[in-house]
Design a protein around this motif. Structure first.
Motif: not given
Ligand code: NAD
Length: 253
Positions: A103-116
């Motif tokens: 949640v803390n790390l993969d979740g931040a990664f996925l959000a950044a990946k799809f927003a970028a």
């Protein structure tokens, strides 16, 4: 122009306070959260979708929905986090480690990946990651949480370097101990683990800061609104602590 803002884990706690602040500032706000009840109880004017940040397919679907409905995204608050286990390193099971970092790390990664891609295309945007003072110091009995919050800072700095040339900024907020249900659960768990009372643990955290204080969710939300604003147009790659100045990160030991 009206800002289009996505906040993960925005249906309660710090994320909801961010949502309220951005909405009060005139932004269009869309939160995702795993808690369907909290999503259905969102205040008027704040849109919500049930999404688990650690689920790649669900996150991909959510961000495509944002792109389809809004045509782009100006601000991402990658805010989701869970406290994880409260135990010494030798007593933490791998599955507990993984569910916390998911949640803390993969979740931040996925959000950044799809927003970028949306921000890169627009050649503007701001990403704001919620780290923690646990991402600036160690945190005894909370190894997976601390490790994930440090990692979020590495993610944020890399995003700042990759997307800066496209006009996209990336920063992290490191809240200290925030008043609310999450910290109450932490206080109770730590009191039990350390053989102390809840009030002793609370006092210890408050006195571990120069300001001798806990933080309120609105303090963190105010910083998010600032970091997303044009007033911060050249602030990128930074971790801003909103913690009353931590001077002793582990006052009970
Ligand atoms: P919280 O525990 O109150 O939870 C906020 C929301 O997160 C809830 O609505 C919950 O449903 C949602 N959530 C939990 N797991 C999710 C998932 N897998 N996918 C989507 N949503 C999920 O948290 P909070 O205190 O508001 O903390 C928000 C962020 O701030 C977190 O990243 C947290 O680690 C960080 N933080 C909190 C504190 C604190 O003292 N509360 C301090 C430093 C950093």
């Amino acid at each position: 122009m009206t800002q289009r803002v996505v906040i993960t884990a925005g249906a309660s706690g710090i994320g909801l306070e961010m949502a309220r602040n951005f909405a009060a500032d005139g932004a269009r706000v869309w939160v995702s959260d795993i808690d369907a009840g909290a999503v259905s109880a969102l205040p008027d004017g704040i849109r919500g979708t049930v999404v688990n940040v650690a689920d790649e397919a669900a996150m991909a679907g959510f961000f495509s929905g944002v792109e389809a409905d809004w045509g782009g995204l100006d601000v991402l608050c990658a805010n989701a986090g869970v406290k994880g286990p409260t135990a010494r390193i030798e007593d933490i099971a791998l599955n507990e480690w993984r569910s916390c970092t998911a949640v803390n790390l993969d979740g931040a990664f996925l959000a950044a990946k799809f927003a970028a891609p949306m921000m890169k295309r627009a050649r503007s945007g701001a990403m704001i990651f919620t780290s923690s003072t646990a991402g600036l110091y160690g945190y005894p009995s909370r190894a997976p949480y601390s490790a994930a919050k440090w990692a979020v800072i590495g993610l944020m700095k890399t995003v700042a370097m990759e997307l800066g040339p496209f006009g996209v900024r990336s920063n992290a907020i490191a809240p200290g101990s925030v008043e609310g249900p999450r910290m109450e659960a932490v206080l109770v768990a730590e009191a039990k683990a350390k053989g102390m009372t809840r009030d002793q643990v609370y006092e210890g955290y408050a006195k571990g800061t120069s300001m001798q204080s806990f933080v309120e969710a609105r303090d963190v939300a105010n910083m998010a609104v600032f970091l997303a604003s044009d007033a911060a147009r050249l602030v990128s790659g930074q971790v801003i602590a909103v913690d009353g100045h931590t001077v002793n990160p582990d006052p009970q030991v």
